[in-house]
Every structure is written in C-alpha cells, then in structure tokens.
Design an enzyme around this catalytic site. Structure first.
Site, mmCIF file in Angstrom:
data_model
loop_
_atom_site.group_PDB
_atom_site.id
_atom_site.type_symbol
_atom_site.label_atom_id
_atom_site.label_comp_id
_atom_site.label_asym_id
_atom_site.label_seq_id
_atom_site.Cartn_x
_atom_site.Cartn_y
_atom_site.Cartn_z
ATOM 1 N N ARG A 183 -6.148 3.656 -11.916
ATOM 2 C CA ARG A 183 -6.908 4.090 -10.733
ATOM 3 C C ARG A 183 -8.041 3.112 -10.435
ATOM 4 N NH1 ARG A 183 -5.337 8.227 -7.112
ATOM 5 N NH2 ARG A 183 -7.514 8.570 -6.620
ATOM 6 N N THR B 63 -9.440 5.578 -2.507
ATOM 7 C CA THR B 63 -8.401 5.989 -1.547
ATOM 8 C C THR B 63 -8.586 5.312 -0.187
ATOM 9 O OG1 THR B 63 -8.340 8.134 -2.656
ATOM 10 C CG2 THR B 63 -7.355 8.023 -0.463
ATOM 11 N N ARG C 33 -6.474 -1.947 -3.439
ATOM 12 C CA ARG C 33 -6.618 -1.348 -2.104
ATOM 13 C C ARG C 33 -7.694 -2.065 -1.287
ATOM 14 N NH1 ARG C 33 -6.285 5.024 -3.886
ATOM 15 N NH2 ARG C 33 -4.030 5.295 -3.666
ATOM 16 N N ASN D 159 -2.920 2.057 2.106
ATOM 17 C CA ASN D 159 -3.623 1.550 0.922
ATOM 18 C C ASN D 159 -2.703 0.986 -0.165
ATOM 19 O OD1 ASN D 159 -2.672 3.978 0.037
ATOM 20 N ND2 ASN D 159 -4.670 4.936 -0.239
ATOM 21 N N HIS E 291 0.198 3.807 -4.697
ATOM 22 C CA HIS E 291 -0.123 5.142 -5.181
ATOM 23 C C HIS E 291 -0.352 5.038 -6.685
ATOM 24 C CE1 HIS E 291 0.127 9.396 -6.114
ATOM 25 N NE2 HIS E 291 0.891 9.051 -7.125
HETATM 26 P P1 DAT Z 1 -4.982 8.887 -3.601
HETATM 27 O O1 DAT Z 1 -3.760 8.141 -3.100
HETATM 28 O O2 DAT Z 1 -6.170 7.981 -3.790
HETATM 29 O O3 DAT Z 1 -4.705 9.741 -4.825
HETATM 30 P P2 DAT Z 1 -4.776 11.306 -1.997
HETATM 31 O O4 DAT Z 1 -3.790 11.763 -3.030
HETATM 32 O O5 DAT Z 1 -5.901 12.224 -1.652
HETATM 33 O O6 DAT Z 1 -5.414 9.891 -2.426
HETATM 34 O O7 DAT Z 1 -4.019 10.962 -0.639
HETATM 35 C C1 DAT Z 1 -2.721 10.419 -0.616
HETATM 36 C C2 DAT Z 1 -2.639 9.362 0.452
HETATM 37 O O8 DAT Z 1 -2.900 9.920 1.754
HETATM 38 C C3 DAT Z 1 -3.667 8.241 0.308
HETATM 39 O O9 DAT Z 1 -3.249 7.245 -0.588
HETATM 40 C C4 DAT Z 1 -3.817 7.754 1.722
HETATM 41 C C5 DAT Z 1 -3.665 9.010 2.556
HETATM 42 N N1 DAT Z 1 -4.963 9.650 2.858
HETATM 43 C C6 DAT Z 1 -5.677 10.444 2.017
HETATM 44 N N2 DAT Z 1 -6.803 10.914 2.590
HETATM 45 C C7 DAT Z 1 -6.789 10.405 3.854
HETATM 46 C C8 DAT Z 1 -7.679 10.521 4.973
HETATM 47 N N3 DAT Z 1 -8.807 11.261 4.928
HETATM 48 N N4 DAT Z 1 -7.371 9.846 6.109
HETATM 49 C C9 DAT Z 1 -6.246 9.121 6.181
HETATM 50 N N5 DAT Z 1 -5.351 8.962 5.174
HETATM 51 C C10 DAT Z 1 -5.626 9.593 4.023
HETATM 52 MG MG MG Z 2 -3.426 11.335 -5.006
#
Ligand code: DAT
Ligand code: MG
Length: 168
Positions: A92, A98, A109, A123, A126
């Site tokens: 991470r 994110t 990212r 980004n 995953h």
């Molecule tokens: P991560 O991938 O850092 O674990 P997440 O699981 O909350 O984050 O979200 C999955 C994916 O969704 C993330 O990689 C990109 C998209 N995403 C998350 N929050 C977002 C937001 N507020 N606006 C736009 N895209 C978002």
């Molecule tokens: Mg996630």
C-alpha cells in the site's frame, strides 16, 4: 508479525501504457515474494464482486468501466499475489494514496495516476488494504492450484458433468 499475502492488480491503463515493468520494479523494493501471477480478462461479474463494497458510490459505474477495460479499450489486467512480512502495508505504501493527486509523487499512483474528467481516480493499481480484504480478494481472483504457497485452507471436491476446456 507473521507473513501475509496481498493482492495486486495492475489495471487496464497500466497495461495499455506499458507500465507493467516499471510497476513490478517499484514493487520489488518491498522485498516480498511473488507467489502467483496471471493476466486476466475482467468480466462485469468479477468487477462487481471485487468492488462489492463500492456498488452504491456515485463513481461506481465509471469504476466498473475502468476495471473491465471499457475506458481504455484494453480488457486485460495483471493480477499478482505478494507474500511476506507486512506485505499489505508495504505494498500500500509503494502504491500510494487512493487519490493520485494526493499520493506521494514517487509512489506508483503519484507517478502514473491521474483524475479523469468524470472525477474517477485512474490510479493504475489495486492493492488490498487489510488481511480480511486480501483473503477475500485472493480467493476471488485465484484458485488454490494457481498459488505456489498454501496460504488458506483448501478442500477437495469431486465434480461430475463439468464442462471444461483442454488443449486439443
Ligand atoms: P483503494 O483502491 O485505495 O483501496 P477504494 O477501495 O476506496 O480505494 O476504491 C477503489 C477504487 O475506486 C480506487 O482505486 C479508485 C476509485 N475511487 C475510490 N474513491 C473514489 C472517489 N472518491 N472518486 C473517484 N474514484 C474513486
Ligand atoms: Mg480498496
């Protein structure tokens, strides 16, 4: 801390932009072991299951188009399992926040991500964020026969009348 496994997915933009080598080099800095990897065509069913906790989010329809490759005309992703001490937090950290604009600029990212005009965070990778999540995700993306280390309990099932493709 015990050794743990974490799922990494290089998303369609990473493959389209030929970033797999750069991303794997960055991840190698964590000194973890890759115990499984494959290229996957992501179906809508797999996307819905993988992101089942985000189904109600306003950005979900775009996110589903992103991970299934509709946004990039590229439906391949690379899925990997990294294994070792603190694997989840180490990956991470190298992945970055994110939101790619808030991510450390030297993280994956931060370096390769962007925000689309629709607002979606493109980004590039995953990475699982907890051990519950990594177990759920690894079991979703990989079968036990595709992973070189026994990380979760398995069971044997005898199947009848199962249609499966083999090489001719
Ligand atoms: P991560 O991938 O850092 O674990 P997440 O699981 O909350 O984050 O979200 C999955 C994916 O969704 C993330 O990689 C990109 C998209 N995403 C998350 N929050 C977002 C937001 N507020 N606006 C736009 N895209 C978002
Ligand atoms: Mg996630």
């Amino acid at each position: 801390m015990d050794e743990e496994a974490t799922l990494v997915i290089i998303k369609p933009d990473g493959l389209k932009k030929s970033l797999t080598g750069n991303i794997l080099s960055r991840l190698a800095e964590a000194k973890l072991k890759i115990i499984a990897s494959k290229i996957v065509k992501v179906t809508v069913e797999l996307a819905n299951e993988h992101y089942n906790h985000l189904k109600e989010e306003p950005f979900y329809p775009e996110l589903a188009k992103y991970i299934t490759g509709v946004l990039h005309g590229e439906n391949r992703v690379m899925a990997l399992v990294y294994y070792g001490e603190n694997a989840i937090s180490k990956v991470r950290k190298i992945a970055g926040a994110t939101n790619p604009e808030q991510a450390d600029p030297v993280s994956i990212r931060g370096a390769y991500g962007r925000i689309l005009t629709t607002g979606l965070f493109e980004n590039v990778i995953h990475a699982s964020s907890s051990s519950d999540e990594s177990e759920r995700e690894i079991k979703l993306w990989f079968g036990p026969d595709e992973i070189t280390v026994v990380i979760y309990e398995t069971e044997e099932v005898i199947l009848e009348n199962v249609k499966k493709e083999f090489w001719k």
